[in-house]
Structures are given as structure tokens and as C-alpha cells.
Design an enzyme around this catalytic site. Structure first.
Site, PDB file in Angstrom:
ATOM      1  N   SER A 175       0.813  -1.224   0.000  1.00  0.00           N
ATOM      2  CA  SER A 175       0.000   0.000   0.000  1.00  0.00           C
ATOM      3  C   SER A 175       0.843   1.269   0.000  1.00  0.00           C
ATOM      4  O   SER A 175       0.363   2.335  -0.347  1.00  0.00           O
ATOM      5  CB  SER A 175      -0.911   0.024   1.229  1.00  0.00           C
ATOM      6  OG  SER A 175      -0.136   0.093   2.412  1.00  0.00           O
ATOM      7  N   LEU A 204       2.107   2.450   2.808  1.00  0.00           N
ATOM      8  CA  LEU A 204       1.941   3.057   4.140  1.00  0.00           C
ATOM      9  C   LEU A 204       2.836   2.365   5.171  1.00  0.00           C
ATOM     10  O   LEU A 204       2.672   2.549   6.368  1.00  0.00           O
ATOM     11  CB  LEU A 204       0.475   2.974   4.592  1.00  0.00           C
ATOM     12  CG  LEU A 204      -0.565   3.637   3.679  1.00  0.00           C
ATOM     13  CD1 LEU A 204      -1.961   3.503   4.268  1.00  0.00           C
ATOM     14  CD2 LEU A 204      -0.242   5.112   3.471  1.00  0.00           C
ATOM     15  N   SER A 249       3.094  -1.008   5.562  1.00  0.00           N
ATOM     16  CA  SER A 249       2.274  -2.026   6.226  1.00  0.00           C
ATOM     17  C   SER A 249       3.052  -3.243   6.711  1.00  0.00           C
ATOM     18  O   SER A 249       2.765  -3.760   7.786  1.00  0.00           O
ATOM     19  CB  SER A 249       1.105  -2.453   5.335  1.00  0.00           C
ATOM     20  OG  SER A 249       1.551  -2.805   4.053  1.00  0.00           O
ATOM     21  N   SER A 250       4.055  -3.712   5.955  1.00  0.00           N
ATOM     22  CA  SER A 250       4.770  -4.911   6.416  1.00  0.00           C
ATOM     23  C   SER A 250       5.629  -4.611   7.644  1.00  0.00           C
ATOM     24  O   SER A 250       5.627  -5.371   8.616  1.00  0.00           O
ATOM     25  CB  SER A 250       5.611  -5.523   5.290  1.00  0.00           C
ATOM     26  OG  SER A 250       6.542  -4.594   4.807  1.00  0.00           O
ATOM     27  N   GLU A 290      13.186  -7.782   9.877  1.00  0.00           N
ATOM     28  CA  GLU A 290      12.653  -7.692   8.512  1.00  0.00           C
ATOM     29  C   GLU A 290      13.753  -7.636   7.460  1.00  0.00           C
ATOM     30  O   GLU A 290      13.696  -8.334   6.449  1.00  0.00           O
ATOM     31  CB  GLU A 290      11.736  -6.469   8.380  1.00  0.00           C
ATOM     32  CG  GLU A 290      11.051  -6.415   7.031  1.00  0.00           C
ATOM     33  CD  GLU A 290      10.060  -5.262   6.898  1.00  0.00           C
ATOM     34  OE1 GLU A 290       9.431  -5.167   5.838  1.00  0.00           O
ATOM     35  OE2 GLU A 290       9.922  -4.460   7.846  1.00  0.00           O
ATOM     36  N   ASP A 308       9.806   3.178   8.532  1.00  0.00           N
ATOM     37  CA  ASP A 308       8.501   2.609   8.902  1.00  0.00           C
ATOM     38  C   ASP A 308       8.488   2.060  10.323  1.00  0.00           C
ATOM     39  O   ASP A 308       7.525   2.235  11.068  1.00  0.00           O
ATOM     40  CB  ASP A 308       8.106   1.479   7.942  1.00  0.00           C
ATOM     41  CG  ASP A 308       8.113   1.924   6.491  1.00  0.00           C
ATOM     42  OD1 ASP A 308       8.147   3.142   6.259  1.00  0.00           O
ATOM     43  OD2 ASP A 308       8.091   1.057   5.612  1.00  0.00           O
TER      44      ASP A 308
END
Length: 341
Positions: A111, A113, A115-116, A148, A160
């Protein structure tokens, strides 16, 4: 016992891409972002059957197996497994855990934004609550980044994880050797209200894999691609200007540099924009938007536009004819939260 957690998604206003190695290591990066009332959610139900179940409800993906010290990363819910592996190894003396985990997000993967990464923060926060781990905000964000990017091996930056953990409007600095400084911005309520009133968040309906875009961007930095590097230097400078503009409530300058930033960002990698995104941008400007950009790495996902609040409905109406849809949102001041039920 049941433990729940959530972490907010973010809008990237400026400097996105300068938080990615090797650029941030060599030149230092600046990012301006803010969290919104869309979240990644996690529920951990503790069991005693020596089994582990991960269920990503929004993606309808499930993994079940016997509790192990370490799960193989095979492409099925690797983020969930990667977090489990690290938590067991680093915080539980290698002893397997037994539980059922359910996760979902208000925004789809791809997206733009964050998200992950936000999901990683939410899941980590669930484990922090359950195992009572002594981790502060910087610890959670850095651990989420390591899991991640290093453990699971997904390309990307660092903004993020810090946005999701700290929450609110932040100006974040990135340097070599994983040094990160989060500067929370004290923005007056009227400015936040005016920005919210002047913004359109538009989902293009196109999900994209940010890793591919980021890999191209990283290659350009390593090869000292002058067009790409100059664009990144410009993004970094724009982040400073936009930080000052938002603190002073100068939305005219904020909008101007949001647009400039998008033009610079497109020079970082060829896959950042495409004819569909360019057309959406064109329609928004033609119907009254001052400026806009894609949130995140680019290629699709969410776009944001700054408009005169009196023209917001008109611009939204035209954008909604383009195949995507506008979404209502509010800025939120809190970062990730966890609680027990």
C-alpha cells in the site's frame, strides 16, 4: 491468556529513500512522516499444546506446526516466523513457545503506508506484552528493522519501524552504523486540523512490491548514478524545508515541496512512477489539487494530495472515477500499543 497489540501506519511526506542503505550510511538521511488511524493488529492466544499457529486473516494465509526452536523461512508467513525465531532465540533461551497468533491490517500489503514493517512492530509488541520484555521504543524499532531486513532479508529502509513504534509527526535522522535519531514534532492542533482538512488519501488499487523498487534505487546509489544521487540529496533537503513549513503552519510551502519531492523521487528509480500514476496526478492537479505524491517506495499503493478544503469533494469525485478510491483518515499521536485481556 490473550495479548493484543496494534501499530499505526504512516504517511511519508519527505525524504523517503534516504533512509535506505547505502545512502543513509554514506550521506545521512532525513525523513518526515506522520502516523494515521489505520493499523496493523496482532492477537496472541497462549496455548499449552506445544503447537504454533500463525493466521494472517486479511491475506487468508495460515501456518501450523509443532513448537520448534526455529522455523524455516520458506515463503509462507516468513515475517511471522522470523519474529518468532528471533524472540525465542534472543529472549526465551531457545525454548519454543506455544500459541495461536492472528494478524490483520487496515491497509493491504504493497500500500505504501509501511504495512509490512508496521506489522512486524505490532507482532513484536505482542511478544513484549506477553513475555514482559524490557524493550523501549528505540529497541523495538531497531529489532523490527533487523528482523525484517536482515533475518528475513526483505529490502527497504528504516523509517517505517520507527514511525510505527513512536507514532505522531516525526523528523527522523539516519546515519551509519544504525544510528537513528527520532525528533518528535510538536505541531499545533490547528495546523494538524488544517493539514487533515487539506489532504486527500487515494488508494490507486495497485499493490506493488517495494523491494524491487528499492533494489533498483540501491543499485543506483552503489553505482554512484548521478541522476539518482542528486535526486536523493534533493529529497533530503526538501525534508528539512517541509519540517519547518509544517511547524510554522505554512501549508503553501509544504504543498510546493511535496510536489517537488515527487518529481525528485521519480528520478531515483525508473519503476517509481508509471503512466497510470502520472494520469491520476494529472487529473488531481487539473481539478484543483496543489500537489501530491505517492506514499512509500512508489509504483502504486496510496497517493496523497494537498487541496483547498473547499475543492476536496470535487477533486475526490474525479479521482474516484480513475479506478481507485479515496479514504478518510485522521492523524494519530500514539505509536504501537499492547495490552492483555
Amino acid at each position: 491468556m490473550i495479548f493484543r497489540s496494534k501499530a499505526p501506519l504512516r504517511l511519508g511526506f519527505a525524504g523517503g529513500g534516504t533512509d535506505v542503505s547505502p545512502y543513509s550510511d554514506e550521506y545521512g538521511g532525513y525523513v518526515l512522516n506522520a502516523t494515521v488511524d489505520m493499523y496493523a493488529y496482532c492477537t496472541i492466544e497462549v496455548t499449552n499444546d506445544n503447537r504454533v499457529c500463525f493466521y494472517a486473516a486479511d491475506r487468508e494465509e495460515i501456518f501450523e506446526g509443532n513448537s520448534l526452536e526455529e522455523f524455516e523461512l520458506d515463503g509462507n508467513l516468513d515475517l511471522h516466523k522470523g519474529i518468532y525465531n528471533r524472540v525465542v532465540k534472543q529472549f526465551n533461551h531457545g525454548r519454543p513457545l506455544s500459541f495461536r497468533m492472528t494478524t490483520y491490517s487496515d491497509a493491504p500489503a504493497g500500500s505504501g503506508l509501511g504495512s509490512s514493517s508496521t506489522m512486524v512492530v505490532a507482532i513484536l509488541k505482542g511478544f513484549v506484552e506477553w513475555l514482559n520484555l524490557p524493550l523501549g521504543e528505540y529497541d523495538v524499532a531497531h529489532l523490527a528493522y533487523e528482523i525484517e531486513r536482515i533475518d528475513v532479508g526483505l529490502s527497504g529502509g528504516k523509517q517505517d519501524q520507527y514511525a510505527a513504534t513512536f507514532g505522531g509527526f516525526n523528523f527522523i535522522e539516519f546515519y551509519k552504523e544504525d544510528k537513528v535519531i527520532v525528533n518528535p514534532l510538536r505541531i499545533k492542533n490547528w495546523i494538524i486540523n488544517e493539514l487533515e482538512n487539506s489532504m486527500i488519501l487515494y488508494y490507486t488499487g495497485v499493490s506493488r512490491e517495494s523491494a524491487k523498487i528499492i533494489d533498483e534505487q540501491t543499485k543506483n546509489t552503489k553505482e554512484k548514478n548521478s541522476r539518482s544521487l542528486e535526486a536523493m540529496h534533493e529529497l533530503k533537503a526538501d525534508a528539512l524545508i517541509m519540517k519547518e513549513a509544517i511547524l510554522k503552519g505554512d501549508l503553501k510551502t509544504f504543498a510546493e515541496y511535496l510536489g517537488k519531492s515527487w518529481e525528485a523521487k521519480k528520478r531515483m528509480a525508473s519503476s517509481i512512477s508509471n503512466s497510470y500514476l502520472d494520469k491520476i496526478y494529472e487529473v488531481a492537479i487539473e481539478t484543483g489539487a496543489y500537489a501530491g505524491k505517492v506514499s512509500g517506495a512508489g509504483g502504486g499503493g496510496f497517493m496523497m494530495f494537498i487541496v483547498d478544503p473547499t475543492k476536496k469533494i470535487t477533486v475526490s469525485r474525479e479521482l474516484n472515477k480513475m479506478g481507485g478510491h479515496t479514504m478518510n483518515f485522521h492523524f494519530v499521536k500514539h505509536g504501537t500499543q499492547g495490552w492483555r485481556v
